[in-house]
Design a protein around this motif. Structure first.
Motif, PDB file in Angstrom:
ATOM      1  N   ASN A  91       0.817  -1.213   0.000  1.00  0.00           N
ATOM      2  CA  ASN A  91       0.000   0.000   0.000  1.00  0.00           C
ATOM      3  C   ASN A  91       0.853   1.268   0.000  1.00  0.00           C
ATOM      4  OD1 ASN A  91      -2.564  -1.141  -0.239  1.00  0.00           O
ATOM      5  ND2 ASN A  91      -2.599  -1.638   1.928  1.00  0.00           N
ATOM      6  N   TYR A  92       1.997   1.243   0.659  1.00  0.00           N
ATOM      7  CA  TYR A  92       2.898   2.398   0.573  1.00  0.00           C
ATOM      8  C   TYR A  92       3.487   2.532  -0.826  1.00  0.00           C
ATOM      9  CZ  TYR A  92       2.768   3.847   5.433  1.00  0.00           C
ATOM     10  OH  TYR A  92       2.361   4.328   6.637  1.00  0.00           O
ATOM     11  N   LEU A  93       3.765   1.412  -1.478  1.00  0.00           N
ATOM     12  CA  LEU A  93       4.274   1.467  -2.840  1.00  0.00           C
ATOM     13  C   LEU A  93       3.220   2.001  -3.817  1.00  0.00           C
ATOM     14  CD1 LEU A  93       6.297  -1.878  -3.022  1.00  0.00           C
ATOM     15  CD2 LEU A  93       7.217   0.460  -2.975  1.00  0.00           C
ATOM     16  N   LYS A  94       1.956   1.780  -3.502  1.00  0.00           N
ATOM     17  CA  LYS A  94       0.871   2.257  -4.368  1.00  0.00           C
ATOM     18  C   LYS A  94       0.619   3.757  -4.236  1.00  0.00           C
ATOM     19  CE  LYS A  94      -2.893  -0.049  -3.584  1.00  0.00           C
ATOM     20  NZ  LYS A  94      -3.981  -0.974  -3.275  1.00  0.00           N
ATOM     21  N   LEU A  95       1.011   4.350  -3.126  1.00  0.00           N
ATOM     22  CA  LEU A  95       0.688   5.754  -2.877  1.00  0.00           C
ATOM     23  C   LEU A  95       1.102   6.707  -3.995  1.00  0.00           C
ATOM     24  CD1 LEU A  95       1.180   6.470   0.927  1.00  0.00           C
ATOM     25  CD2 LEU A  95      -0.882   6.765  -0.450  1.00  0.00           C
ATOM     26  N   PRO A  96       2.336   6.658  -4.486  1.00  0.00           N
ATOM     27  CA  PRO A  96       2.696   7.607  -5.551  1.00  0.00           C
ATOM     28  C   PRO A  96       1.795   7.481  -6.781  1.00  0.00           C
ATOM     29  CG  PRO A  96       4.666   6.543  -4.694  1.00  0.00           C
ATOM     30  CD  PRO A  96       3.492   5.855  -4.072  1.00  0.00           C
ATOM     31  N   LEU A  97       1.458   6.273  -7.168  1.00  0.00           N
ATOM     32  CA  LEU A  97       0.558   6.099  -8.310  1.00  0.00           C
ATOM     33  C   LEU A  97      -0.832   6.637  -8.001  1.00  0.00           C
ATOM     34  CD1 LEU A  97       1.615   2.553  -9.522  1.00  0.00           C
ATOM     35  CD2 LEU A  97       1.969   4.710 -10.713  1.00  0.00           C
ATOM     36  N   GLN A  98      -1.307   6.364  -6.796  1.00  0.00           N
ATOM     37  CA  GLN A  98      -2.635   6.839  -6.413  1.00  0.00           C
ATOM     38  C   GLN A  98      -2.694   8.370  -6.402  1.00  0.00           C
ATOM     39  OE1 GLN A  98      -5.281   4.866  -5.864  1.00  0.00           O
ATOM     40  NE2 GLN A  98      -4.152   2.982  -6.044  1.00  0.00           N
ATOM     41  N   ILE A  99      -1.620   9.013  -5.973  1.00  0.00           N
ATOM     42  CA  ILE A  99      -1.611  10.469  -5.859  1.00  0.00           C
ATOM     43  C   ILE A  99      -1.317  11.142  -7.196  1.00  0.00           C
ATOM     44  CG2 ILE A  99      -0.403  12.443  -4.811  1.00  0.00           C
ATOM     45  CD1 ILE A  99       0.082  10.591  -2.344  1.00  0.00           C
ATOM     46  N   PHE A 100      -0.257  10.688  -7.869  1.00  0.00           N
ATOM     47  CA  PHE A 100       0.233  11.429  -9.033  1.00  0.00           C
ATOM     48  C   PHE A 100      -0.281  10.927 -10.383  1.00  0.00           C
ATOM     49  CE2 PHE A 100       3.630  11.876  -5.793  1.00  0.00           C
ATOM     50  CZ  PHE A 100       3.424  13.220  -5.521  1.00  0.00           C
ATOM     51  N   VAL A 101      -0.595   9.648 -10.484  1.00  0.00           N
ATOM     52  CA  VAL A 101      -1.022   9.112 -11.779  1.00  0.00           C
ATOM     53  C   VAL A 101      -2.543   9.049 -11.862  1.00  0.00           C
ATOM     54  CG1 VAL A 101      -0.890   7.146 -13.354  1.00  0.00           C
ATOM     55  CG2 VAL A 101       1.131   7.822 -12.042  1.00  0.00           C
ATOM     56  N   TRP A 102      -3.167   8.432 -10.875  1.00  0.00           N
ATOM     57  CA  TRP A 102      -4.611   8.244 -10.937  1.00  0.00           C
ATOM     58  C   TRP A 102      -5.383   9.378 -10.277  1.00  0.00           C
ATOM     59  CZ3 TRP A 102      -2.967   2.873  -9.266  1.00  0.00           C
ATOM     60  CH2 TRP A 102      -2.656   2.105 -10.384  1.00  0.00           C
ATOM     61  N   ASP A 103      -4.685  10.190  -9.485  1.00  0.00           N
ATOM     62  CA  ASP A 103      -5.295  11.363  -8.863  1.00  0.00           C
ATOM     63  C   ASP A 103      -6.575  11.011  -8.116  1.00  0.00           C
ATOM     64  OD1 ASP A 103      -5.283  14.100  -8.250  1.00  0.00           O
ATOM     65  OD2 ASP A 103      -6.702  14.530  -9.876  1.00  0.00           O
ATOM     66  N   ASN A 104      -6.522   9.930  -7.321  1.00  0.00           N
ATOM     67  CA  ASN A 104      -7.731   9.536  -6.590  1.00  0.00           C
ATOM     68  C   ASN A 104      -7.575   9.659  -5.074  1.00  0.00           C
ATOM     69  OD1 ASN A 104      -6.050   7.378  -6.355  1.00  0.00           O
ATOM     70  ND2 ASN A 104      -7.494   5.850  -7.061  1.00  0.00           N
ATOM     71  N   ILE A 105      -6.570  10.400  -4.640  1.00  0.00           N
ATOM     72  CA  ILE A 105      -6.453  10.746  -3.222  1.00  0.00           C
ATOM     73  C   ILE A 105      -6.595  12.254  -3.147  1.00  0.00           C
ATOM     74  CG2 ILE A 105      -4.947  10.817  -1.207  1.00  0.00           C
ATOM     75  CD1 ILE A 105      -3.807   8.160  -2.058  1.00  0.00           C
ATOM     76  N   SER A 106      -7.601  12.682  -2.407  1.00  0.00           N
ATOM     77  CA  SER A 106      -7.898  14.104  -2.294  1.00  0.00           C
ATOM     78  C   SER A 106      -7.914  14.497  -0.818  1.00  0.00           C
ATOM     79  CB  SER A 106      -9.260  14.397  -2.915  1.00  0.00           C
ATOM     80  OG  SER A 106     -10.275  13.751  -2.169  1.00  0.00           O
ATOM     81  N   PHE A 107      -8.068  15.776  -0.575  1.00  0.00           N
ATOM     82  CA  PHE A 107      -8.192  16.257   0.802  1.00  0.00           C
ATOM     83  C   PHE A 107      -9.407  15.625   1.472  1.00  0.00           C
ATOM     84  CE2 PHE A 107      -9.857  19.202   3.993  1.00  0.00           C
ATOM     85  CZ  PHE A 107      -8.756  19.249   4.840  1.00  0.00           C
ATOM     86  N   THR A 108     -10.492  15.495   0.734  1.00  0.00           N
ATOM     87  CA  THR A 108     -11.721  14.898   1.282  1.00  0.00           C
ATOM     88  C   THR A 108     -11.495  13.434   1.654  1.00  0.00           C
ATOM     89  OG1 THR A 108     -13.027  16.365  -0.111  1.00  0.00           O
ATOM     90  CG2 THR A 108     -14.165  14.475   0.830  1.00  0.00           C
ATOM     91  N   SER A 109     -10.814  12.684   0.793  1.00  0.00           N
ATOM     92  CA  SER A 109     -10.565  11.268   1.112  1.00  0.00           C
ATOM     93  C   SER A 109      -9.604  11.140   2.293  1.00  0.00           C
ATOM     94  CB  SER A 109     -10.041  10.520  -0.113  1.00  0.00           C
ATOM     95  OG  SER A 109      -8.745  10.945  -0.464  1.00  0.00           O
ATOM     96  N   LEU A 110      -8.621  12.032   2.392  1.00  0.00           N
ATOM     97  CA  LEU A 110      -7.713  12.012   3.549  1.00  0.00           C
ATOM     98  C   LEU A 110      -8.459  12.332   4.835  1.00  0.00           C
ATOM     99  CD1 LEU A 110      -4.506  13.719   2.113  1.00  0.00           C
ATOM    100  CD2 LEU A 110      -4.814  11.315   2.720  1.00  0.00           C
ATOM    101  N   LEU A 111      -9.382  13.284   4.770  1.00  0.00           N
ATOM    102  CA  LEU A 111     -10.187  13.637   5.939  1.00  0.00           C
ATOM    103  C   LEU A 111     -11.047  12.460   6.377  1.00  0.00           C
ATOM    104  CD1 LEU A 111     -10.724  16.008   7.826  1.00  0.00           C
ATOM    105  CD2 LEU A 111     -12.551  16.725   6.286  1.00  0.00           C
ATOM    106  N   LEU A 112     -11.630  11.760   5.420  1.00  0.00           N
ATOM    107  CA  LEU A 112     -12.408  10.561   5.731  1.00  0.00           C
ATOM    108  C   LEU A 112     -11.522   9.518   6.419  1.00  0.00           C
ATOM    109  CD1 LEU A 112     -15.059   8.965   5.519  1.00  0.00           C
ATOM    110  CD2 LEU A 112     -14.301   8.224   3.260  1.00  0.00           C
ATOM    111  N   ASN A 113     -10.298   9.379   5.950  1.00  0.00           N
ATOM    112  CA  ASN A 113      -9.359   8.436   6.578  1.00  0.00           C
ATOM    113  C   ASN A 113      -9.051   8.832   8.016  1.00  0.00           C
ATOM    114  OD1 ASN A 113      -9.169   6.864   4.272  1.00  0.00           O
ATOM    115  ND2 ASN A 113      -7.461   8.038   3.467  1.00  0.00           N
TER     116      ASN A 113
END
Length: 156
Positions: A91-113
């Motif tokens: 999951n840590y290895l996936k973070l850069p792709l999730q943030i920079f390539v797929w752009d599916n981590i947002s402030f709202t999703s972080l707040l939910l977390n």
């Protein structure tokens, strides 16, 4: 991924692969409790590849890794620890792709977390309690049943 394989067919394909893995695990477990296949040079890398692939494209590596770890006949504490480390690293290895390539981590999703942290702690504590209380053989049976149920749920 939707363009290459439609979602319904993808779920069926993943479930089919996991059921084959469960079948092989049962077949080799009955036929030869210390099967040489589990110790072949290609066995662990194959499951690592499948686990990484399924978690990356569908967050569905749990059943794949459960089949692998069950086939390796790990004791329950090693099973839990290995699973935790595998998913932490992946999951840590996936973070850069999730943030920079797929752009599916947002402030709202972080707040939910952040809001879910108390529930994660509660889940971790109840998991620790559960693993301590359940005998080794019952734990293995529980993991097999939950793996089969979660794979069936992929189909619906």
């Amino acid at each position: 991924m939707d363009k290459l394989i439609p979602p319904d067919e993808f779920r069926f394909l993943m479930a089919f692969c996991i059921f084959i893995g469960i079948g092989v695990m049962f077949w080799t477990g009955k036929k030869a409790p210390e099967s040489k296949m589990f110790h072949a040079w290609w066995y662990a890398p194959l499951f690592g590849l499948m686990g990484g692939f399924t978690t990356m494209i569908g967050n569905a590596a749990g059943p794949v890794m459960a089949v692998y770890l069950l086939s390796m006949r790990l004791p329950k504490y090693s099973f839990v620890g290995t699973s935790a480390w595998f998913f932490l690293v992946v999951n840590y290895l996936k973070l850069p792709l999730q943030i920079f390539v797929w752009d599916n981590i947002s402030f709202t999703s972080l707040l939910l977390n952040v809001y879910s942290i108390p529930f994660m702690i509660l889940g971790a504590l109840s998991g620790i309690w559960f693993v301590k209380k359940v005998p080794e053989k019952s734990y293995r049976t529980f993991i097999i049943v939950v793996t089969i149920l979660s794979t069936v749920m992929l189909l619906f």
